[in-house]
Design a protein around this motif. Structure first.
Motif, PDB file in Angstrom:
ATOM      1  N   VAL A  78      -1.548 -13.707  -4.303  1.00 22.23           N
ATOM      2  CA  VAL A  78      -0.610 -13.110  -5.248  1.00 22.23           C
ATOM      3  C   VAL A  78       0.338 -14.143  -5.827  1.00 22.23           C
ATOM      4  O   VAL A  78       0.889 -13.963  -6.917  1.00 22.23           O
ATOM      5  CB  VAL A  78       0.176 -11.957  -4.574  1.00 22.23           C
ATOM      6  CG1 VAL A  78       1.184 -12.499  -3.562  1.00 22.23           C
ATOM      7  CG2 VAL A  78       0.844 -11.063  -5.608  1.00 22.23           C
ATOM      8  N   LYS A 135       8.217 -13.610  -9.452  1.00 26.68           N
ATOM      9  CA  LYS A 135       7.892 -12.494  -8.572  1.00 26.68           C
ATOM     10  C   LYS A 135       8.901 -11.363  -8.777  1.00 26.68           C
ATOM     11  O   LYS A 135      10.018 -11.410  -8.249  1.00 26.68           O
ATOM     12  CB  LYS A 135       7.899 -12.948  -7.114  1.00 26.68           C
ATOM     13  CG  LYS A 135       6.816 -13.966  -6.778  1.00 26.68           C
ATOM     14  CD  LYS A 135       6.825 -14.355  -5.308  1.00 26.68           C
ATOM     15  CE  LYS A 135       6.507 -13.193  -4.391  1.00 26.68           C
ATOM     16  NZ  LYS A 135       5.156 -12.634  -4.630  1.00 26.68           N
ATOM     17  N   GLN A 194       8.091  -8.572  -3.902  1.00 25.77           N
ATOM     18  CA  GLN A 194       7.402  -9.398  -2.928  1.00 25.77           C
ATOM     19  C   GLN A 194       5.890  -9.330  -3.090  1.00 25.77           C
ATOM     20  O   GLN A 194       5.176 -10.319  -2.875  1.00 25.77           O
ATOM     21  CB  GLN A 194       7.782  -8.969  -1.504  1.00 25.77           C
ATOM     22  CG  GLN A 194       7.217  -9.838  -0.405  1.00 25.77           C
ATOM     23  CD  GLN A 194       7.734 -11.263  -0.454  1.00 25.77           C
ATOM     24  OE1 GLN A 194       8.859 -11.498  -0.896  1.00 25.77           O
ATOM     25  NE2 GLN A 194       6.939 -12.224   0.005  1.00 25.77           N
ATOM     26  N   GLY A 195       5.385  -8.176  -3.524  1.00 22.41           N
ATOM     27  CA  GLY A 195       3.943  -7.998  -3.630  1.00 22.41           C
ATOM     28  C   GLY A 195       3.403  -8.105  -5.029  1.00 22.41           C
ATOM     29  O   GLY A 195       2.281  -7.649  -5.285  1.00 22.41           O
ATOM     30  N   SER A 196       4.152  -8.702  -5.962  1.00 30.84           N
ATOM     31  CA  SER A 196       3.669  -8.817  -7.333  1.00 30.84           C
ATOM     32  C   SER A 196       4.103 -10.148  -7.927  1.00 30.84           C
ATOM     33  O   SER A 196       5.015 -10.812  -7.415  1.00 30.84           O
ATOM     34  CB  SER A 196       4.193  -7.663  -8.191  1.00 30.84           C
ATOM     35  OG  SER A 196       5.604  -7.733  -8.308  1.00 30.84           O
ATOM     36  N   ASN A 204      -0.013  -6.262  -5.432  1.00 29.18           N
ATOM     37  CA  ASN A 204      -0.542  -5.524  -4.290  1.00 29.18           C
ATOM     38  C   ASN A 204       0.233  -4.214  -4.213  1.00 29.18           C
ATOM     39  O   ASN A 204       1.452  -4.213  -4.023  1.00 29.18           O
ATOM     40  CB  ASN A 204      -0.381  -6.313  -2.993  1.00 29.18           C
ATOM     41  CG  ASN A 204      -1.195  -7.585  -2.990  1.00 29.18           C
ATOM     42  OD1 ASN A 204      -2.272  -7.645  -3.576  1.00 29.18           O
ATOM     43  ND2 ASN A 204      -0.696  -8.630  -2.338  1.00 29.18           N
ATOM     44  N   ASP A 214       0.072  -2.164   0.008  1.00 21.63           N
ATOM     45  CA  ASP A 214      -0.792  -3.343   0.147  1.00 21.63           C
ATOM     46  C   ASP A 214      -2.266  -3.000   0.317  1.00 21.63           C
ATOM     47  O   ASP A 214      -3.067  -3.870   0.653  1.00 21.63           O
ATOM     48  CB  ASP A 214      -0.352  -4.238   1.312  1.00 21.63           C
ATOM     49  CG  ASP A 214       0.661  -5.277   0.878  1.00 21.63           C
ATOM     50  OD1 ASP A 214       1.002  -5.288  -0.318  1.00 21.63           O
ATOM     51  OD2 ASP A 214       1.102  -6.061   1.728  1.00 21.63           O
ATOM     52  N   ALA A 225      -5.303  -4.330  -4.503  1.00 18.09           N
ATOM     53  CA  ALA A 225      -4.904  -5.529  -5.238  1.00 18.09           C
ATOM     54  C   ALA A 225      -5.355  -5.398  -6.685  1.00 18.09           C
ATOM     55  O   ALA A 225      -6.521  -5.111  -6.966  1.00 18.09           O
ATOM     56  CB  ALA A 225      -5.512  -6.769  -4.605  1.00 18.09           C
TER      57      ALA A 225
END
Length: 789
Positions: A74, A536, A539-541, A593, A597, A600
Motif C-alpha cells: 500500500v 496516506k 493508515q490503510g490507503s 485496504n 483489511d 485490497a
C-alpha cells in the motif's frame, strides 16, 4: 509418451490418493493465531484464503518477498500485483501462462524471435521474457514454467531497473517458491479430467526440531491440449527445500528444483499469406482451429531445468540484516517443430485443394547460470524521519549455447504432381531438405509417415557477465508523507563464438561447417532511477506519483534472451556499438485496504516511452531514433468482500503507438519512401483486457464461482510484408468463461471441479503476424481430490 513414464505418473496419482485417504479423516491440524488476532488454520487452500503462511504458520496478506521492496504494497509507489497460492490452486493453473491470465495488461507473444517455444510475456507492451525471476534472481534459459512449487507470483509493472537491472522496460515477474515452515502439514492433490488429463501433486512440510524443517513438493502430469488432440504433454517436477535456524536471527536454506517436460510442440495455424489470398479480416487463414501441421514421427519439445540455491541470512542488530543468495542453474530448450508459415512450397490442385510442404524451426539451447546476490536491509531513524532501506550487489554469469537441427526427409508424405505453384519450388530429393513431407493446407495429417536424417548442427555460444549495485529507501517524512527513492548502476558485457557455414549450409542433412569466428566483447554501463511520493489519507490507503527508468542493452532488445554482438551500421558507419534502449515511465495511482483489511483495491494511470531503437530513417541510413509510447490506466481488486465472497481481478486499458518507426524504401529512382508503421499500435498490446475470478461459499461445505477473461483485438507484429505492408494481421477480441466448484467432504478433504473455457469458445490467443496464429485450448473439465493433513 513412454509407457514407463506414464506408469510412474499413475503410481504417483495412486499413492497420493491412497495416502491421503488413510490419514485425511482422522487428521486434525492445530489452529494457529494470526498476527491480527483472527484464528485461522494452516490450510492454504480454503476459498477465502487469499494470503500466504509465514514461517510460523501464521496467515499473512500477500506481499512481495524480496527485501528490495522496502515498504508494504500500500506504500509502494508503483503498480504491483501479487497472485497468491489460493488463486493458483482454485484456477487449477498448471503453467505460468495459465496463471498470468489473472493479471490484465500481460499478454504472451507467439513463437518467434529469441525464444519461439518458451514463456514470452509482454508487460505494458514491452517484451519481458528476459525479466522473469525466481526468488529475486533472474531465471534464464528458454522454458515453459510450471507452478506446482510456487507460493505466489509477483508482477511488477512499469520500468523497474532499480529492482531487477537490465532489460525491464515494461516490468518484471518474480516467482516466489514454497519454503519450509515450522508447522507440520501435507497437502495432496490428485486430479483427472477430459482430454486424458492426469495430475498429481504432494506438498509436505516436515519440521526437524524447533528451528529446522524440510519441504518437499512433487508433481506429475500428462494429457492432451483440448481442441488440439495431437498436442500432448508429459512432465514431472521436484521441489526440495531444507531450512535451518528458521525464526531465529541466523538462518540458512538450501533448495533444489527440477522439471522435465516432454511434449508435442504446437505452432498453431497459418496466416492468409500461406495461400496468397485473404480469407478473414484478421488475416488468420480460415482453416479449422483443430488443424495441426506437425508430425508425430518427427517433432518434439523437451524442457529440462535443474536449479540449486543456497541462502544465508543473519540479523546483525535492530537496524540491519544481511542476506546472501547463491544460485547455479542449468536449463535446456530442445525442439523440432513444424512451422505452418514456413516450408516454401505451396501448390494448388485442379480440385482447389492447397498442398504445402512442411517447414521446421529447430533449436538446441542449453543455458548455464551462476548468480550471487548480497543485500543489507533494515530500518532506522534520523530524528523524526524513518528509513526502510535495502542496499545490495548482484553478480551473474550466463553461458548460452545455440545450435539448430537439419531435418532432411528421405521418405514422407509426397507432394502431388501437377500442382499449380502458389509459392516456392516443388520439393525434390536434391533439395536442401529432401523430398516429400507435404500435407493439405485445410486438412493436415499429423500421422503422416516420415523418415529422414536429423543432425544437430555446430554450436554457437555467448557468455554474459553482469554486475549490479543498487540502493532503495522508503523515507517516512511524516505520518502521511513517504518519499521512495531508488538507484541502480549496472555493467553488462557479452562475448561470443559463432559457427560459420558454407553454401549450402547442409547437404543431405550433413552440415557444411567452414569454421568459427569470435564475436568481440562489448560492455555497457547504465544507471537507472526511481522516485516516488506517497500521501496516506489513512493508515490503510495511499495516493502516489512516481517516475522510473530502465535500460535494455541491444543484445536483448527483443526482450527474450542474451545474444552476442550489439553493433550495427549507424549513419553509414559499420560495427558501431549501439546504445541501450531507454524506457521512462510516469505513473500516478491510489491504493486502499478496506473492509477491515479484507479487500485490497488499486488504480494507476501511466505514460511509458521507449527510445533509442535502431531504425531505417532514409535510404541506407540507420539511426537509433525509434520510439514508442504506451498510455493507459488499470484497476485491481483482491480479497474478500464478505467472509464468504472472494474476488481477484482487474482491468487494463493501453493506448500504444509507434511514434517514430522505420521507413520502407522501394522502387528504383525515383525512390519511394513511405512509413507504413508510423502511428500503429504496438504488437501484443491489446487496448482492453480484463479478468475476474470470484468464489462464494453458498453452503458451509459448498463453494461455487468462476472466472471471466476478456482481451480486445491485438496486433501480431510491427512489420510490413506479411501483414500486407500495414500490419493488418491480428488476433480478434475474445471472451472466456471458466467455472469452479468445491465441496468439503470432511474438514481435510475437498472435491474441486474446474471447467475451463466452459462455453468451448474458439478464439486465437495470439499471432506473431508473420507465420502463424495460436488457437486457444477448448473446453476441459477437471475433477480433483484435495487432501490436507
Amino acid at each position: 509418451m513412454s509407457e514407463s513414464r506414464a506408469a510412474a505418473l499413475r503410481s504417483l496419482l495412486f499413492a497420493s490418493s491412497a495416502a491421503g485417504m488413510l490419514v485425511a479423516a482422522p487428521a486434525i491440524a492445530a489452529d494457529v493465531t494470526a498476527e491480527d488476532g483472527v484464528v485461522v488454520t494452516a490450510d492454504q487452500s480454503q476459498p477465502a484464503n487469499l494470503g500466504t503462511i509465514d514461517v510460523n504458520g501464521r496467515f499473512k496478506k500477500p506481499a512481495p518477498v524480496s527485501p528490495e521492496f522496502v515498504a508494504p504494497l500500500v506504500d509502494t509507489p508503483r503498480a504491483v500485483t501479487v497472485i497468491p497460492q489460493a488463486i493458483i490452486e482454485q484456477t487449477s493453473a498448471s503453467s505460468l501462462q495459465d496463471l498470468l491470465s489473472n493479471s490484465p495488461g500481460i499478454t504472451f507473444g507467439a513463437g518467434e524471435g529469441g525464444q519461439p517455444l518458451a514463456d514470452r510475456p509482454f508487460i505494458r507492451g514491452q517484451s519481458s521474457g528476459n525479466n522473469i525471476f525466481v526468488d529475486g534472481i533472474r531465471d534464464t534459459g528458454g522454458q515453459q514454467r510450471e507452478v506446482f512449487n510456487l507460493e505466489q507470483v509477483e508482477v511488477i509493472k512499469g520500468p523497474d531497473a532499480v529492482y531487477s537491472g537490465r532489460g525491464s522496460g515494461g516490468g518484471s515477474i518474480n516467482l516466489a517458491s514454497k519454503s519450509p515452515k515450522l508447522n507440520a502439514f501435507t497437502n495432496v492433490s490428485a486430479g483427472a479430467g477430459t482430454d486424458g488429463y492426469l495430475r498429481g501433486t504432494v506438498d509436505a512440510n516436515l519440521p526437524l526440531g524447533e528451528t529446522a524443517a524440510l519441504r518437499i513438493n512433487l508433481m506429475g502430469a500428462q494429457g492432451d491440449v483440448p481442441g488440439r488432440d495431437a498436442v500432448d504433454y508429459d512432465k514431472w517436477g521436484l521441489g526440495l527445500s531444507l531450512g535451518a535456524g528458521l525464526g531465529t536471527p541466523s538462518s540458512m536454506m538450501f533448495s533444489y528444483y527440477h522439471l522435465t517436460s516432454d511434449q508435442m510442440p504446437d505452432y498453431g495455424i497459418p496466416l492468409f499469406t500461406k495461400i496468397q489470398s485473404r480469407t478473414t479480416d484478421s488475416g488468420v487463414l480460415d482453416v479449422p482451429y483443430d488443424s495441426f501441421y506437425g508430425l508425430k514421427a518427427r517433432d518434439y519439445l523437451t524442457n529440462e531445468v535443474d536449479t540449486f540455491t543456497f541462502k544465508a541470512e543473519h540479523r546483525l542488530n535492530d537496524f540491519a540484516t544481511i542476506r546472501n543468495v547463491s544460485r547455479y542453474s542449468q536449463t535446456l530448450n530442445d525442439y523440432i517443430v513444424t512451422n505452418p508459415g514456413d516450408g516454401g512450397y505451396v501448390g494448388r490442385a485442379a480440385d482447389g485443394t492447397y498442398w504445402m510442404k512442411r517447414g521446421t524451426k529447430t533449436r538446441w539451447n542449453p543455458v548455464t547460470t551462476l548468480a550471487n546476490v548480497t543485500d543489507v536491509f533494515g530500518q532506522f531513524a534520523t530524528g523524526s524521519i524513518k528509513h526502510s532501506y535495502d542496499v545490495g550487489v548482484e553478480l551473474s554469469r550466463e553461458h548460452n549455447k545455440n545450435a539448430s537441427y537439419s531435418t532432411y526427409t528421405t521418405s514422407g508424405s509426397a507432394c502431388p504432381t501437377g500442382l499449380t505453384p502458389v509459392s516456392g519450388t516443388y520439393p525434390t530429393a536434391t533439395g536442401a531438405s529432401g523430398a516429400g513431407d507435404c500435407t493439405p493446407v485445410y486438412n493436415p495429417n499429423p500421422d503422416d509417415t516420415w523418415t529422414g536424417v536429423i543432425n544437430r548442427g555446430p554450436t554457437s555460444s555467448n557468455t554474459t557477465e553482469a554486475i549490479g549495485v543498487y540502493a532503495n529507501d522508503s523515507i517516512t517524512l511524516t505520518e502521511r508523507l513517504i518519499l521512495n527513492l531508488g538507484v541502480r548502476w549496472d555493467q553488462y558485457s557479452v562475448k561470443g563464438v559463432n559457427a560459420v557455414l558454407g553454401s549450402p549450409s547442409s547437404t543431405a542433412g550433413v552440415w557444411n561447417v567452414t569454421g568459427y569466428t569470435a564475436v568481440p566483447e562489448q560492455t555497457w554501463e547504465f544507471t537507472n532511477y526511481q522516485v516516488g511520493l506517497v500521501f496516506k489519507p489513512t493508515q490503510g490507503s495511499s495516493v502516489y506519483a512516481s517516475w522510473s527508468t530502465s535500460s535494455t542493452p541491444p543484445t536483448i532488445s527483443a526482450g527474450d534472451q542474451n545474444a552476442s554482438g550489439g553493433t550495427g551500421t549507424v549513419d553509414g558507419v559499420a560495427n558501431t556499438v549501439l546504445e541501450p534502449e531507454d524506457t521512462e515511465s510516469f505513473e500516478i495511482g491510489a491504493k486502499a485496504n478496506v473492509l477491515n483489511d479484507r479487500l485490497a483495491l488499486s488504480a494507476a494511470a501511466f505514460h511509458l516511452t521507449r527510445k533509442n531503437a535502431l531504425i531505417l530513417v532514409e535510404p541506407n541510413i540507420f539511426r537509433q531514433e525509434g520510439e514508442a509510447e504506451v498510455n493507459g490506466f488499470e484497476f485491481g481488486v483482491s480479497g474478500s468482500i464478505t467472509p464468504k465472497w472472494t474476488v481477484f481481478g482487474g482491468y487494463t486499458y493501453m493506448d500504444s503507438e509507434l511514434t517514430k518507426a522505420a521507413v520502407v524504401v522501394s522502387g528504383t529512382p525515383p525512390i519511394a519512401i513511405v512509413n507504413p508503421l508510423q502511428g500503429l499500435p504496438l504488437a501484443n498490446t491489446p487496448k482492453h483486457s480484463a479478468s475476474l475470478f470470484t468464489t462464494y461459499r453458498v453452503l458451509p461445505r459448498l463453494t461455487v464461482g468462476g472466472g471471466v477473461y476478456y482481451t480486445s483485438k491485438s496486433l501480431g507484429g510491427n512489420q510490413g510484408g506479411a501483414g500486407g505492408g500495414n500490419n493488418r494481421i491480428y488476433a480478434p477480441e475474445w471472451t472466456r468463461v471458466d467455472a469452479f466448484a468445491a465441496y468439503d467432504l470432511t474438514d481435510r478433504a475437498t472435491l474441486q471441479l474446474n471447467v475451463k473455457n466452459a462455453t468451448d469458445e474458439e478464439y486465437i490467443m495470439r499471432t506473431n503476424g508473420v507465420h502463424h496464429a495460436d488457437p486457444a485450448a477448448g473446453r476441459q473439465a477437471i475433477l480433483a481430490l484435495n487432501l490436507r493433513f
